[in-house]
Design a protein around this motif. Structure first.
Motif, PDB file in Angstrom:
ATOM      1  N   GLY A  80       0.865  -1.756   0.192  1.00 51.17           N
ATOM      2  CA  GLY A  80      -0.145  -0.136  -0.120  1.00 51.17           C
ATOM      3  C   GLY A  80       0.720   1.506   0.364  1.00 51.17           C
ATOM      4  O   GLY A  80       1.987   1.548  -0.647  1.00 51.17           O
ATOM      5  N   LYS A  81       0.756   2.227   0.326  1.00 50.54           N
ATOM      6  CA  LYS A  81       0.454   3.489   0.603  1.00 50.54           C
ATOM      7  C   LYS A  81       2.184   3.476   1.548  1.00 50.54           C
ATOM      8  O   LYS A  81       1.645   2.881   2.981  1.00 50.54           O
ATOM      9  N   PRO A  82       2.949   3.577   1.542  1.00 50.25           N
ATOM     10  CA  PRO A  82       3.823   3.977   3.272  1.00 50.25           C
ATOM     11  C   PRO A  82       3.834   4.126   4.699  1.00 50.25           C
ATOM     12  O   PRO A  82       4.206   3.917   5.191  1.00 50.25           O
ATOM     13  N   HIS A  83       3.655   5.524   3.235  1.00 46.26           N
ATOM     14  CA  HIS A  83       2.928   6.590   4.421  1.00 46.26           C
ATOM     15  C   HIS A  83       4.431   7.404   5.390  1.00 46.26           C
ATOM     16  O   HIS A  83       4.348   8.406   6.227  1.00 46.26           O
ATOM     17  N   THR A  84       5.567   6.203   5.909  1.00 45.95           N
ATOM     18  CA  THR A  84       6.859   7.099   5.985  1.00 45.95           C
ATOM     19  C   THR A  84       7.602   6.481   5.566  1.00 45.95           C
ATOM     20  O   THR A  84       7.659   5.394   4.666  1.00 45.95           O
ATOM     21  N   PHE A  85       9.200   7.132   5.889  1.00 44.34           N
ATOM     22  CA  PHE A  85      10.190   7.162   5.598  1.00 44.34           C
ATOM     23  C   PHE A  85      10.999   5.408   5.576  1.00 44.34           C
ATOM     24  O   PHE A  85      11.066   4.660   5.478  1.00 44.34           O
ATOM     25  N   ASP A  86      10.737   4.805   6.877  1.00 49.29           N
ATOM     26  CA  ASP A  86      11.041   3.951   7.179  1.00 49.29           C
ATOM     27  C   ASP A  86      10.497   2.065   6.567  1.00 49.29           C
ATOM     28  O   ASP A  86      10.789   1.982   5.532  1.00 49.29           O
TER      29      ASP A  86
END
Length: 192
Positions: A80-86
Motif C-alpha cells: 500500500g502507501k508507505p506513509h513513512t520513510f522507514d
C-alpha cells in the motif's frame, strides 16, 4: 453530456484526467479502504473504485462519477502507501531486482441511472537492483510516501525502473486513461 466528477482527492489523478480536456469537478469520497478477508487484489481495487464513485452518488445525482483505486503487488504481498520513510525503505528493498505489478481499479458510474462500468488495468514495473544508499537518496529527494509501492513513476521514480510492461502507462500513475476513454465513449461522451 452529464458533468464529470472525479471521486478522488489525488492531485496525480486530477492531472491525468485534465489531459482529456473535458471539464470536471472532484470530491474526496469517504469510504473504508480496508481489504476484506482473503479478498484478491484485483477484486479489492475494483470494489474500492466502485465504492468511491457510489459514495458521492447521493450528493451528485446527475453525474458521471469516476472512481479509481490502486495497489502494488509484489509476489503475493500487497504494497500500500508507505506513509513513512522507514516503510518506504522496506518496500523498495523488497522490490529491488523484482517485478511489481500495479493493479488499478477503475469505475465509471452514471449516478442518474445507476449503471456502472468497472475494470482493473494491470501494469508491471521491473525494478533495478537497489541498495540502501540509493533508496535513501531517492526517498529524501522525492518523498513518495503517499504512493503505492513507494515511488512516483511520473517523477524521479522512473530512475528505479529497469523496464515496464502494460497496455496503459497512465494506469501506473493511478488513472488508466485509455480504459476510461472506452468507458466514457460508451456513455456518449464526446472526447475532443
Amino acid at each position: 453530456m452529464l458533468p464529470l466528477l472525479l471521486a478522488s482527492s489525488s492531485p496525480y489523478r486530477r492531472e491525468l484526467l485534465a489531459r482529456l480536456q473535458l471539464p470536471f469537478d472532484w470530491a474526496a469520497p469517504d469510504i473504508d479502504e480496508r481489504r476484506l478477508d482473503e479478498e484478491p487484489a484485483v477484486e479489492l481495487v475494483k470494489r474500492l473504485a466502485l465504492e468511491k464513485a457510489q459514495a458521492l452518488a447521493s450528493t451528485h445525482n446527475c453525474h458521471l462519477i469516476i472512481g479509481s483505486d490502486q495497489v502494488a503487488v509484489l509476489g503475493e504481498q500487497i504494497l500500500g502507501k508507505p506513509h513513512t520513510f522507514d516503510k518506504a525503505c522496506e518496500q523498495l528493498l523488497a522490490a529491488s531486482g523484482n517485478h511489481v505489478t500495479f493493479l488499478t481499479g477503475l469505475a465509471l458510474l452514471n449516478s442518474s441511472t445507476g449503471q456502472h462500468q468497472v475494470d482493473c488495468v494491470p501494469f508491471t514495473v521491473n525494478m533495478r537492483e537497489l541498495d540502501l544508499p540509493r533508496i535513501e537518496r531517492y526517498l529524501h529527494t522525492e518523498q513518495p510516501y503517499d504512493c503505492a509501492g513507494s515511488f512516483k513513476a511520473e517523477g524521479l521514480g522512473v530512475s528505479l525502473f529497469q523496464s515496464t510492461h502494460g497496455v496503459d502507462a497512465t494506469s501506473l500513475v493511478g488513472l488508466p486513461l485509455i480504459r476510461l476513454v472506452d468507458m466514457l465513449l460508451k456513455e456518449g461522451v464526446a472526447i475532443p
